[in-house]
Design an enzyme around this catalytic site. Structure first.
Site, PDB file in Angstrom:
ATOM      1  N   HIS A  87      76.247 -11.646  45.460  1.00  0.00           N
ATOM      2  CA  HIS A  87      75.316 -12.297  44.521  1.00  0.00           C
ATOM      3  C   HIS A  87      74.229 -12.965  45.335  1.00  0.00           C
ATOM      4  O   HIS A  87      74.501 -13.619  46.330  1.00  0.00           O
ATOM      5  CB  HIS A  87      76.029 -13.347  43.667  1.00  0.00           C
ATOM      6  CG  HIS A  87      75.074 -14.082  42.777  1.00  0.00           C
ATOM      7  ND1 HIS A  87      74.607 -13.544  41.595  1.00  0.00           N
ATOM      8  CD2 HIS A  87      74.436 -15.268  42.932  1.00  0.00           C
ATOM      9  CE1 HIS A  87      73.750 -14.395  41.046  1.00  0.00           C
ATOM     10  NE2 HIS A  87      73.629 -15.445  41.839  1.00  0.00           N
TER      11      HIS A  87
ATOM     12  N   ASP B 113      79.085 -18.503  28.753  1.00  0.00           N
ATOM     13  CA  ASP B 113      77.871 -18.698  29.553  1.00  0.00           C
ATOM     14  C   ASP B 113      76.618 -18.354  28.758  1.00  0.00           C
ATOM     15  O   ASP B 113      75.595 -19.024  28.872  1.00  0.00           O
ATOM     16  CB  ASP B 113      77.913 -17.854  30.834  1.00  0.00           C
ATOM     17  CG  ASP B 113      76.683 -18.112  31.687  1.00  0.00           C
ATOM     18  OD1 ASP B 113      76.489 -19.268  32.098  1.00  0.00           O
ATOM     19  OD2 ASP B 113      75.876 -17.183  31.889  1.00  0.00           O
TER      20      ASP B 113
ATOM     21  N   ARG C 204      71.199 -24.822  27.746  1.00  0.00           N
ATOM     22  CA  ARG C 204      70.643 -25.514  28.924  1.00  0.00           C
ATOM     23  C   ARG C 204      69.153 -25.221  29.046  1.00  0.00           C
ATOM     24  O   ARG C 204      68.359 -26.094  29.409  1.00  0.00           O
ATOM     25  CB  ARG C 204      71.357 -25.037  30.194  1.00  0.00           C
ATOM     26  CG  ARG C 204      72.762 -25.588  30.328  1.00  0.00           C
ATOM     27  CD  ARG C 204      73.544 -24.809  31.379  1.00  0.00           C
ATOM     28  NE  ARG C 204      72.900 -24.833  32.668  1.00  0.00           N
ATOM     29  CZ  ARG C 204      73.033 -23.881  33.599  1.00  0.00           C
ATOM     30  NH1 ARG C 204      73.794 -22.823  33.376  1.00  0.00           N
ATOM     31  NH2 ARG C 204      72.410 -23.980  34.748  1.00  0.00           N
TER      32      ARG C 204
ATOM     33  N   SER D 142      78.126 -21.122  36.077  1.00  0.00           N
ATOM     34  CA  SER D 142      77.497 -20.021  35.339  1.00  0.00           C
ATOM     35  C   SER D 142      77.545 -18.729  36.171  1.00  0.00           C
ATOM     36  O   SER D 142      77.959 -17.670  35.696  1.00  0.00           O
ATOM     37  CB  SER D 142      76.047 -20.420  35.015  1.00  0.00           C
ATOM     38  OG  SER D 142      75.292 -19.314  34.628  1.00  0.00           O
TER      39      SER D 142
ATOM     40  N   LYS E  26      80.566 -15.363  35.811  1.00  0.00           N
ATOM     41  CA  LYS E  26      80.161 -13.971  35.560  1.00  0.00           C
ATOM     42  C   LYS E  26      80.614 -13.059  36.691  1.00  0.00           C
ATOM     43  O   LYS E  26      81.079 -11.948  36.456  1.00  0.00           O
ATOM     44  CB  LYS E  26      78.636 -13.904  35.391  1.00  0.00           C
ATOM     45  CG  LYS E  26      78.197 -14.474  34.041  1.00  0.00           C
ATOM     46  CD  LYS E  26      76.703 -14.465  33.877  1.00  0.00           C
ATOM     47  CE  LYS E  26      76.042 -15.496  34.729  1.00  0.00           C
ATOM     48  NZ  LYS E  26      74.722 -15.910  34.371  1.00  0.00           N
TER      49      LYS E  26
HETATM   50  N1  URA Z   1      71.591 -17.847  37.234  1.00  0.00           N
HETATM   51  C1  URA Z   1      72.662 -17.916  36.408  1.00  0.00           C
HETATM   52  O1  URA Z   1      73.309 -16.909  36.141  1.00  0.00           O
HETATM   53  N2  URA Z   1      72.999 -19.097  35.887  1.00  0.00           N
HETATM   54  C2  URA Z   1      72.328 -20.240  36.161  1.00  0.00           C
HETATM   55  O2  URA Z   1      72.701 -21.287  35.686  1.00  0.00           O
HETATM   56  C3  URA Z   1      71.212 -20.155  37.018  1.00  0.00           C
HETATM   57  C4  URA Z   1      70.871 -18.947  37.552  1.00  0.00           C
END
Ligand code: URA
Length: 432
Positions: free
Chosen positions: A82, A161, A168, A183, A187
């Site tokens: 990531h 999320d 958010r 978050s 994922k």
């Molecule tokens: N990318 C995400 O997937 N979540 C966040 O909160 C910020 C960037």
């Protein structure tokens, strides 16, 4: 237990128990907790932060709000990467096939571009026919046959999320380290990877420009991974200049193909080899970083990574060799050369401006449903730290009949700075 009690515990700086977290998130995802109560809790988390165990429980509850993928019987270890993203970051495109060519399967769920950063999904979709919408069985089949799935998130993965991120976004609560870390990690861990390498960018083109804050984010993500027994390694890498020479969708695919042929910019190759080496070591395919790095480099030089990318492309609906169509062909745009405004050393004042310049040309998204022009972009002839003379070509601008060209020029002017003294920061500033 009631929702008000959970909110007030956090409001007063307390630590939420696993039961309180599960109680709250389960009800929120089921639509039984209204957004105003969830916003209050998020604001309290934003202000007080979370303890490592509490953050682990929060992330686990998010992860378990939807389907959690498990790959059994693949006969290969899995790993993923990531990146917090940036300008010209096309690393996933050569990295996934290079690591897969070494025998590690890659379940890679990527995102779309928004604002100044590009998205891997959009770049892949600039390849005619390439589909990133894989359902559960297509994803599983891709993992079993090709050993790589490059896809977007499906609706049943971490629904918590989706709801929390949207909330958010409209309540000014995106920039919180525990909320970002949970978050991203929920994922990534839902997609079934057994290990994860994180590329945390620093510099003016990064999501979090500050090195120390980036380190804090890395630490929070590492704590989450540790609480779930998932091996993770982190590299903190430069986004105080664009990565590689190409910015824009087709241009970045073409640069990725150069990398997959053992050519292309040195910084892109370096990052692919470094990140890939960490993945091979965590997956147990190699035990020593330098040997692992050499093995990834070998796949770029001997054609095996390129052949794997052709397999991935074929499997996901594209046709190897047809890397763009007329709409995405940079040669069918109009070009202009952007010249050095003065003599000195090229540096970047604000890399974000390069990403925003691409948006101005139509090659990025300001709103989620904006349509992207794949053919436009920039190809830099000079890199940060180079000595240039006034009037030297710095980059080629690929534009569509002048659309957004004035703004793009102005943003490039704002992005760069010609200085008398400058030494670029290392590409990799820290390893954790
Ligand atoms: N990318 C995400 O997937 N979540 C966040 O909160 C910020 C960037």
């Amino acid at each position: 237990m009631d929702v008000r009690g959970v909110v007030s515990t956090k409001r007063d700086g307390g630590v939420l128990s696993r039961e309180e977290i599960e109680f709250f998130l389960t009800r929120y995802v089921a639509g039984e907790v209204p957004d105003y109560q969830a916003s209050a809790l998020l604001m309290a988390i934003y202000i007080h932060g979370m303890q490592p165990d509490e953050l682990g429980d929060w992330t686990r509850a998010m992860l378990q709000s939807g389907r959690v993928v498990k790959f059994e019987g693949l006969g290969r270890p899995t790993s993923d990467k990531h990146s917090t993203g940036g300008v010209g970051d096309k690393v996933s495109i050569p990295l996934a096939p290079a690591v897969a060519a070494c025998g590690v399967a890659i379940p890679m769920i990527s995102g779309r571009g928004l604002g100044h950063t590009g998205g891997t999904l959009d770049k892949l979709e600039s390849i005619p026919g390439f589909s990133t919408q894989l359902d559960e069985s297509a994803f599983q089949r891709a993992m079993e046959t090709v050993g790589v799935a490059l896809a977007g998130q499906t609706d049943d993965l971490v629904p918590a999320d989706r709801k929390l991120y949207a909330l958010r976004d409209v309540t000014g609560l995106v920039s919180s380290i525990p909320l970002i870390a949970s978050s991203i990690m929920s994922k990534k861990l839902a997609e079934g990877t057994e290990s994860l390498v994180l590329d945390i960018k620093y510099g003016s083109g990064a999501f979090i420009p500050d090195v120390a804050q980036g380190r804090e984010l890395a630490k929070a993500m590492m704590d989450i991974a540790a609480s779930m027994n998932v091996p993770v390694r982190v590299l903190q890498t430069a986004m105080d200049r664009p990565l590689g020479c190409a910015v824009g969708h087709t241009l970045e695919i073409l640069e990725s193909l150069e990398c997959l042929r053992g050519e292309g910019p040195a910084d892109l190759r370096e990052l692919v080899c470094e990140l890939g080496a960490q993945m091979l070591c965590m997956a147990g395919v190699e035990s020593e970083s330098e040997a692992a790095k050499a093995r990834v480099a070998q796949t770029l030089d001997d054609g095996s990574a390129f052949a794997k990318f052709e397999d991935i492309t074929r499997n996901q609906g594209g046709q190897p060799g047809t890397w763009f169509n007329a709409q995405g062909d940079p040669d069918l745009t109009t070009t202009e050369t952007f010249l050095a405004p003065a003599s000195g050393i090229l540096s970047y004042r604000d890399v974000r401006e390069v990403g925003l310049a691409l948006c101005a040309l139509g090659g990025g998204r300001v709103q989620l449903d904006d349509k992207i022009d794949f053919g436009v972009g920039f190809r830099f002839q000079r890199e940060a730290g180079d000595t240039v003379s006034a009037g030297d070509p710095l980059c080629t601008i690929y534009h569509r009949a002048g659309r957004g060209l004035d703004e793009a020029r102005a943003r490039l002017t704002q992005a760069i700075e010609i200085v008398t003294e400058y030494k670029p920061q290392p590409l990799i500033i820290a390893r954790m």
